[in-house]
Design an enzyme around this catalytic site. Structure first.
Site, mmCIF file in Angstrom:
data_model
loop_
_atom_site.group_PDB
_atom_site.id
_atom_site.type_symbol
_atom_site.label_atom_id
_atom_site.label_comp_id
_atom_site.label_asym_id
_atom_site.label_seq_id
_atom_site.Cartn_x
_atom_site.Cartn_y
_atom_site.Cartn_z
ATOM 1 N N PRO A 1 1.244 -1.046 0.060
ATOM 2 C CA PRO A 1 0.031 0.416 0.232
ATOM 3 C C PRO A 1 0.479 1.296 0.077
ATOM 4 O O PRO A 1 0.606 2.242 -0.016
ATOM 5 C CB PRO A 1 -0.465 -0.202 1.390
ATOM 6 C CG PRO A 1 -0.251 -1.070 2.243
ATOM 7 C CD PRO A 1 0.752 -1.965 1.067
ATOM 8 N N ARG B 1 -4.081 -9.580 -20.245
ATOM 9 C CA ARG B 1 -5.446 -8.888 -21.111
ATOM 10 C C ARG B 1 -4.740 -8.462 -22.175
ATOM 11 O O ARG B 1 -5.590 -8.082 -23.126
ATOM 12 C CB ARG B 1 -6.425 -8.691 -20.624
ATOM 13 C CG ARG B 1 -5.963 -8.014 -19.912
ATOM 14 C CD ARG B 1 -7.776 -6.834 -19.135
ATOM 15 N NE ARG B 1 -8.877 -6.487 -19.535
ATOM 16 C CZ ARG B 1 -8.855 -6.421 -20.198
ATOM 17 N NH1 ARG B 1 -8.221 -5.336 -20.814
ATOM 18 N NH2 ARG B 1 -10.781 -6.408 -21.286
#
Length: 429
Positions: free
Chosen positions: A86, A151
């Site tokens: 994070p 993708r």
């Protein structure tokens, strides 16, 4: 492309065997392997974590097994070694495209309180965050990165145009999609999509992409490659959806701090009176409040205002008098807030300013979007002396981020700070 994922929970990556990524792996378009870091631990218990130096809660992932695993898996000259955290850079579609051009990605999944800093210093090329929130571990983030990169590889998607039209790929969110039936529960597919007019469909989709971006991610429009017609349409959308708001400024002479951080009352300065008033007139501020509890100081201010509004100054420089018409004198901040509420029907939301960084501070862009989306009254608080007293900072709903230029020096005069803040709010920069 080769993607290697290092984790202590390999079973969490079963989704990568399904759907588009699973088919890409089966077709040989993508080599993706998941490796258990414990297999590279050298002690008999296969420990991958230990207590943190310096004390504190939780455990920290050890460097030795991660270094051994990463070095064993490197099979290209310049692999990208990614740590999910994070604390890292925000992950974006542009970064996904950059990763898709690499020969090998090695993704190291953080866990517990984090990874030994020497892994970041000695191995990582990238530290990546998938959002401003904290997960129990880096596995979900690694899944997200692997999926978004896969993708984009040649041949993975059925139509190459699909990736080109994705949200963010052209700077905008993607347009809405429809399929059969044409009517469903009283809702109809837009007629233009049923028309067969490909030019009209292309224009409609682009227009809807601008609309959707404005609705959900308006900040993207500032950098999106819009045509002149699309930019004008975005401007129309802003005007249609902008709610009425009023912005006020208050310059506090009390309670403020001195250099020793003691609460004091400062004196009026002629430059603050004139220059901030002129900035307020330039940027459309409703009123400029001077907060001064000392009677003789307020009288001095009143005499100065009279000179420029009624006396010789009014004839000598009418423009100055026009700016000073915005000035209102108040002994306390509370009375200024009550005056705004009585005049405009609602109390102002207070925005404190400071040259010091503070937790939870917001940007000018955030304030602008808030004012335009919610409307209402907003009072920007400026401090004299060495800044606003803590009681004022705590009382305010928002705290504005400090102003920085090319370096760490941010000791601007309050007059300069007021002009910069107003320009950033009004001019969207």
């Amino acid at each position: 492309m080769q993607i290697d994922i290092l984790t202590i929970f390999p079973t969490m990556f079963a989704p990568l065997n399904e759907s588009i990524v699973g088919r890409a792996r089966a077709a040989g378009l993508l080599k993706l392997s998941v490796h258990n870091i414990r297999d590279y631990a050298t002690d008999k218990h296969h420990m991958t974590d230990d207590r943190p130096y310096g004390g504190g809660a939780g455990m920290v992932m050890k460097p030795e097994p991660i270094f051994l695993a990463a070095r064993a898996l490197i099979n290209t000259a310049k692999p990208r070694l990614i740590i999910t955290s994070p604390q890292g850079h925000h992950y974006t579609q542009a970064l996904a495209r950059e990763f898709a051009d690499e020969e090998q990605l090695i993704i190291i999944c953080g866990h517990y309180e984090g990874i030994d800093e020497r892994v970041i210093e000695g191995l990582a090329t990238d530290v990546i965050s998938v959002g401003d929130f904290v997960l129990t571990g880096g596995e979900i983030a690694a899944l997200l990165i692997a999926d978004s990169v896969a993708r984009l590889l040649p041949g993975v998607l059925g139509h190459e145009e699909s990736a080109l039209e994705d949200s963010f790929s052209g700077g905008l969110l993607e347009y809405p999609h429809y399929t059969r039936p044409p009517y469903f529960e009283g809702m109809e597919v837009p007629l233009v999509l049923q028309s067969g007019d490909h030019a009209a469909i292309k224009r409609w989709r682009r227009e809807k992409a601008v609309e959707r971006t404005f609705k959900y991610r308006p900040e993207l429009l500032a950098c999106a490659p819009l045509s002149e017609e699309e930019a004008a349409y975005a401007g129309i959308l802003r005007q249609q959806h902008k709610k009425a708001y009023k912005l006020f400024i208050a310059l506090l002479h009390y309670p403020v701090l001195n250099k020793k951080k003691q609460v004091i009352n400062t004196s009026l300065t002629n430059l603050d009176l004139h220059d901030i008033a002129r900035a307020c007139a330039t940027y459309g501020v409703a009123n400029y409040y001077l907060i001064q509890p000392i009677d003789i100081q307020r009288q001095l201010m009143a005499d100065l205002l009279a000179h420029w509004q009624e006396g010789f100054g009014a004839q000598y420089n009418p423009d100055r008098g026009q700016a000073l018409e915005l000035v209102k004198l108040c002994p306390t901040l509370k009375e200024a807030c009550m005056e705004i509420e009585n005049a405009y029907g609602a109390p102002p939301r207070l925005i404190a300013t400071s040259a010091r960084d503070g937790q939870g501070s917001v940007t000018c862009e955030y304030l602008r979007n808030l004012m335009e989306s919610e409307g209402g009254n907003y009072l920007l608080l400026l401090g004299t002396g060495w800044g606003l007293a803590p009681t004022v900072m705590e009382f305010a709903e928002f705290r504005l981020q400090p102003i920085y230029g090319a370096g760490n020096y941010n000791h601007l005069s309050v007059r300069s700070a007021a002009s910069i803040i107003l320009d950033r709010i009004v001019n969207k920069t």
